[in-house]
Write a protein that holds these residues in place. Structure first.
Motif, PDB file in Angstrom:
ATOM      1  N   PHE A  73       0.846  -1.189   0.000  1.00 36.03           N
ATOM      2  CA  PHE A  73       0.000   0.000   0.000  1.00 36.03           C
ATOM      3  C   PHE A  73       0.877   1.233   0.000  1.00 36.03           C
ATOM      4  O   PHE A  73       2.069   1.169   0.295  1.00 36.03           O
ATOM      5  CB  PHE A  73      -0.966   0.004   1.190  1.00 36.03           C
ATOM      6  CG  PHE A  73      -0.312  -0.026   2.540  1.00 36.03           C
ATOM      7  CD1 PHE A  73       0.003   1.156   3.200  1.00 36.03           C
ATOM      8  CD2 PHE A  73      -0.011  -1.226   3.155  1.00 36.03           C
ATOM      9  CE1 PHE A  73       0.598   1.125   4.442  1.00 36.03           C
ATOM     10  CE2 PHE A  73       0.579  -1.261   4.392  1.00 36.03           C
ATOM     11  CZ  PHE A  73       0.889  -0.080   5.039  1.00 36.03           C
ATOM     12  N   ALA A  74       0.268   2.351  -0.347  1.00 29.00           N
ATOM     13  CA  ALA A  74       0.987   3.623  -0.398  1.00 29.00           C
ATOM     14  C   ALA A  74       0.072   4.730   0.104  1.00 29.00           C
ATOM     15  O   ALA A  74      -1.142   4.672  -0.074  1.00 29.00           O
ATOM     16  CB  ALA A  74       1.435   3.936  -1.827  1.00 29.00           C
ATOM     17  N   VAL A  75       0.667   5.719   0.745  1.00 29.22           N
ATOM     18  CA  VAL A  75      -0.070   6.918   1.118  1.00 29.22           C
ATOM     19  C   VAL A  75       0.611   8.106   0.462  1.00 29.22           C
ATOM     20  O   VAL A  75       1.828   8.124   0.281  1.00 29.22           O
ATOM     21  CB  VAL A  75      -0.146   7.135   2.652  1.00 29.22           C
ATOM     22  CG1 VAL A  75      -0.955   6.044   3.311  1.00 29.22           C
ATOM     23  CG2 VAL A  75       1.217   7.232   3.264  1.00 29.22           C
ATOM     24  N   LYS A  88      -3.623   4.129  -1.329  1.00 26.15           N
ATOM     25  CA  LYS A  88      -3.721   3.144  -2.407  1.00 26.15           C
ATOM     26  C   LYS A  88      -3.371   1.786  -1.816  1.00 26.15           C
ATOM     27  O   LYS A  88      -2.365   1.647  -1.119  1.00 26.15           O
ATOM     28  CB  LYS A  88      -2.773   3.479  -3.551  1.00 26.15           C
ATOM     29  CG  LYS A  88      -3.092   4.780  -4.237  1.00 26.15           C
ATOM     30  CD  LYS A  88      -2.093   5.078  -5.335  1.00 26.15           C
ATOM     31  CE  LYS A  88      -2.371   6.445  -5.949  1.00 26.15           C
ATOM     32  NZ  LYS A  88      -1.373   6.803  -6.961  1.00 26.15           N
ATOM     33  N   ILE A  89      -4.214   0.799  -2.110  1.00 27.85           N
ATOM     34  CA  ILE A  89      -4.029  -0.549  -1.581  1.00 27.85           C
ATOM     35  C   ILE A  89      -4.059  -1.533  -2.744  1.00 27.85           C
ATOM     36  O   ILE A  89      -5.027  -1.573  -3.507  1.00 27.85           O
ATOM     37  CB  ILE A  89      -5.143  -0.907  -0.576  1.00 27.85           C
ATOM     38  CG1 ILE A  89      -5.155   0.080   0.587  1.00 27.85           C
ATOM     39  CG2 ILE A  89      -4.968  -2.331  -0.076  1.00 27.85           C
ATOM     40  CD1 ILE A  89      -6.344  -0.072   1.499  1.00 27.85           C
ATOM     41  N   GLY A  93      -3.359 -10.485  -7.036  1.00 26.54           N
ATOM     42  CA  GLY A  93      -4.148 -10.818  -8.213  1.00 26.54           C
ATOM     43  C   GLY A  93      -4.721  -9.619  -8.942  1.00 26.54           C
ATOM     44  O   GLY A  93      -5.334  -9.770  -9.991  1.00 26.54           O
ATOM     45  N   ASN A  94      -4.547  -8.410  -8.401  1.00 22.92           N
ATOM     46  CA  ASN A  94      -5.051  -7.174  -9.022  1.00 22.92           C
ATOM     47  C   ASN A  94      -3.882  -6.226  -9.273  1.00 22.92           C
ATOM     48  O   ASN A  94      -3.129  -5.937  -8.355  1.00 22.92           O
ATOM     49  CB  ASN A  94      -6.050  -6.472  -8.103  1.00 22.92           C
ATOM     50  CG  ASN A  94      -7.476  -6.728  -8.478  1.00 22.92           C
ATOM     51  OD1 ASN A  94      -7.765  -7.158  -9.580  1.00 22.92           O
ATOM     52  ND2 ASN A  94      -8.376  -6.473  -7.558  1.00 22.92           N
ATOM     53  N   SER A  95      -3.761  -5.749 -10.493  1.00 21.30           N
ATOM     54  CA  SER A  95      -2.686  -4.795 -10.788  1.00 21.30           C
ATOM     55  C   SER A  95      -3.114  -3.354 -10.523  1.00 21.30           C
ATOM     56  O   SER A  95      -2.278  -2.461 -10.398  1.00 21.30           O
ATOM     57  CB  SER A  95      -2.229  -4.934 -12.243  1.00 21.30           C
ATOM     58  OG  SER A  95      -3.316  -4.663 -13.117  1.00 21.30           O
ATOM     59  N   VAL A  96      -4.417  -3.140 -10.419  1.00 22.59           N
ATOM     60  CA  VAL A  96      -4.951  -1.797 -10.167  1.00 22.59           C
ATOM     61  C   VAL A  96      -5.290  -1.664  -8.684  1.00 22.59           C
ATOM     62  O   VAL A  96      -6.016  -2.499  -8.137  1.00 22.59           O
ATOM     63  CB  VAL A  96      -6.210  -1.541 -11.028  1.00 22.59           C
ATOM     64  CG1 VAL A  96      -6.786  -0.168 -10.748  1.00 22.59           C
ATOM     65  CG2 VAL A  96      -5.894  -1.709 -12.502  1.00 22.59           C
ATOM     66  N   PRO A  97      -4.774  -0.633  -8.028  1.00 22.37           N
ATOM     67  CA  PRO A  97      -5.043  -0.507  -6.589  1.00 22.37           C
ATOM     68  C   PRO A  97      -6.436   0.031  -6.291  1.00 22.37           C
ATOM     69  O   PRO A  97      -7.065   0.676  -7.123  1.00 22.37           O
ATOM     70  CB  PRO A  97      -3.990   0.504  -6.129  1.00 22.37           C
ATOM     71  CG  PRO A  97      -3.785   1.370  -7.337  1.00 22.37           C
ATOM     72  CD  PRO A  97      -3.909   0.434  -8.516  1.00 22.37           C
ATOM     73  N   ILE A 108      -3.457  11.168   7.718  1.00 19.68           N
ATOM     74  CA  ILE A 108      -3.123  10.051   6.833  1.00 19.68           C
ATOM     75  C   ILE A 108      -2.009   9.198   7.427  1.00 19.68           C
ATOM     76  O   ILE A 108      -1.932   8.000   7.172  1.00 19.68           O
ATOM     77  CB  ILE A 108      -2.770  10.547   5.411  1.00 19.68           C
ATOM     78  CG1 ILE A 108      -2.769   9.377   4.399  1.00 19.68           C
ATOM     79  CG2 ILE A 108      -1.439  11.260   5.399  1.00 19.68           C
ATOM     80  CD1 ILE A 108      -4.113   8.781   4.127  1.00 19.68           C
ATOM     81  N   TYR A 109      -1.167   9.788   8.264  1.00 21.03           N
ATOM     82  CA  TYR A 109      -0.120   9.010   8.931  1.00 21.03           C
ATOM     83  C   TYR A 109      -0.729   8.019   9.926  1.00 21.03           C
ATOM     84  O   TYR A 109      -0.231   6.915  10.101  1.00 21.03           O
ATOM     85  CB  TYR A 109       0.871   9.931   9.645  1.00 21.03           C
ATOM     86  CG  TYR A 109       1.665  10.796   8.693  1.00 21.03           C
ATOM     87  CD1 TYR A 109       2.677  10.245   7.914  1.00 21.03           C
ATOM     88  CD2 TYR A 109       1.395  12.151   8.565  1.00 21.03           C
ATOM     89  CE1 TYR A 109       3.407  11.030   7.023  1.00 21.03           C
ATOM     90  CE2 TYR A 109       2.117  12.947   7.690  1.00 21.03           C
ATOM     91  CZ  TYR A 109       3.123  12.380   6.922  1.00 21.03           C
ATOM     92  OH  TYR A 109       3.836  13.174   6.058  1.00 21.03           O
TER      93      TYR A 109
END
Length: 121
Positions: A73-75, A88-89, A93-97, A108-109
């Motif tokens: 995941f990314a913030v 974004k998670i 099996g999924n290339s799209v988050p 967000i932290y």
């Protein structure tokens, strides 16, 4: 606060009661966030994304993601001109988050730390 576009935290006890029908036996809500009309629930077992659809919001999609399915995941923090933060998670099996936007009002932290706590088990 949601009416003005501000995301905010929800008391986990309140979320536990409101979404009790979605929870398994003994499953506990650890943290919850309201994003305009949508809700994100972090339970001790999975991530639940509640997506209200349509004009009235009567149609609702409940997306359940076991933490073990999250590959990474990314913030993205809010900036000077871009006031929204993003999460974004990626699920195996999924290339799209899965993408969720947090407006001011949610740290967000804190969201990232909660997700780290459950994904890194």
């Amino acid at each position: 606060m949601a009416l003005f576009g501000n995301a905010h935290t929800i008391d986990p006890g309140q979320a536990q009661q409101e979404y009790a029908r979605l929870l398994g036996q003994g499953e506990r809500v650890q943290a919850a966030y309201m994003l305009i009309r949508d809700t994100i629930l972090f339970t001790d077992r999975r991530l639940i994304l509640v997506d209200k659809q349509g004009i009235t919001g009567r149609k609702v999609e409940y997306h359940s993601v076991p933490y073990r399915s999250i590959t990474h995941f990314a913030v993205e923090t809010a900036g000077t001109f871009d006031l929204d933060a993003e999460l974004k998670i990626w699920i195996s099996g999924n290339s799209v988050p899965i993408e969720k936007t947090f407006t001011k009002g949610v740290d967000i932290y804190e969201v990232q730390a909660i997700l780290t706590q459950f994904v890194a088990r």
